[in-house]
Design a protein around this motif. Structure first.
Motif, PDB file in Angstrom:
ATOM      1  N   LYS A  53      32.030  81.972  -3.553  1.00 10.28           N
ATOM      2  CA  LYS A  53      32.038  81.878  -4.987  1.00 10.28           C
ATOM      3  C   LYS A  53      31.053  80.777  -5.507  1.00 10.28           C
ATOM      4  CE  LYS A  53      34.116  83.812  -8.964  1.00 10.28           C
ATOM      5  NZ  LYS A  53      35.393  83.289  -9.952  1.00 10.28           N
ATOM      6  N   GLU A  54      31.632  79.733  -5.960  1.00  5.18           N
ATOM      7  CA  GLU A  54      31.220  78.647  -6.482  1.00  5.18           C
ATOM      8  C   GLU A  54      30.693  77.436  -6.160  1.00  5.18           C
ATOM      9  OE1 GLU A  54      32.203  78.895  -9.898  1.00  5.18           O
ATOM     10  OE2 GLU A  54      32.958  80.529  -9.939  1.00  5.18           O
TER      11      GLU A  54
ATOM     12  N   THR B 207      27.088  81.163  -9.890  1.00  7.39           N
ATOM     13  CA  THR B 207      28.672  82.396  -9.655  1.00  7.39           C
ATOM     14  C   THR B 207      27.283  83.825  -8.958  1.00  7.39           C
ATOM     15  OG1 THR B 207      29.643  81.704 -11.580  1.00  7.39           O
ATOM     16  CG2 THR B 207      30.929  83.005  -9.984  1.00  7.39           C
ATOM     17  N   PHE B 208      28.783  83.565  -6.932  1.00  8.33           N
ATOM     18  CA  PHE B 208      28.727  84.666  -6.639  1.00  8.33           C
ATOM     19  C   PHE B 208      27.019  84.255  -5.906  1.00  8.33           C
ATOM     20  CE2 PHE B 208      31.503  86.630  -8.605  1.00  8.33           C
ATOM     21  CZ  PHE B 208      32.369  86.953  -7.846  1.00  8.33           C
TER      22      PHE B 208
END
Length: 186
Positions: A12-13, A151-152
């Motif tokens: 995600k990050e 993010t994502f």
């Protein structure tokens, strides 16, 4: 090696490729003017920041829509401030700039481009990549450039920055004027 890495983990990050970690961010908004060579400051970050820029011309019609939408947002924000009796000189200046840009665009004196700027902060650990990405975001903010962490979307951003010439993160482009684009390069 980025060509045939022994290990890839997309989160995600961040993205881990081999023993290196990468945290990506993209530019979400550019000011009407940026200082000359602002991009050079990022490029000289000891080789731990990679970036890619995708630039395509945009039509006069698309530019008019963009400028009119921005003008509507600024007028709405100005109305909110004025209804509270609070002046906002920066919004008033932005409104003036947008109105001038619209006039110049219609007169054929002004061109816009769709531009996407993606950046990857590299670290030996995830925390080092995160720390560097915060520093990069701060540097961009100091130039008046809004940036967001991907993010994502770390993997498509990573793929957009590796030297393949492919924008895998569609929809994150900004419409910027030709003089703002010109100020990006030394």
């Amino acid at each position: 090696s980025l060509i045939m890495p022994e290990y890839v983990n997309s989160g995600k990050e961040s993205v881990q490729v081999g023993s290196s970690f990468f945290r990506g961010l993209y530019c979400a908004g550019f000011p009407a003017e940026v200082s000359n060579n602002w991009l050079w400051k990022l490029a000289s970050e000891k080789g731990n920041v990679d970036f890619s820029i995708f630039v395509t011309p945009t039509s006069v019609y698309a530019s008019q829509i963009y400028l009119n939408d921005e003008l509507k947002r600024v007028n709405f924000d100005l109305y909110r401030y004025e209804s509270k009796g609070v002046p906002n000189p920066s919004l008033e200046e932005r409104k003036r700039e947008l109105e001038e840009s619209l006039k110049a665009l219609v007169a054929g004196e002004y061109k816009h481009f769709q531009a996407a700027l993606y950046l990857l902060a590299k670290g030996e650990t995830e925390s080092k990549a995160v720390t560097l990405s915060k520093k990069v975001r701060s540097s961009l903010g100091g130039e008046g450039i809004e940036s967001e962490y991907a993010t994502f979307y770390q993997e498509p951003l990573f793929k957009s920055v590796i030297p393949a010439g492919t924008n895998c993160l569609k929809g994150k482009e900004n419409i910027i004027p030709d003089d703002g684009l010109a100020a990006s390069f030394p």
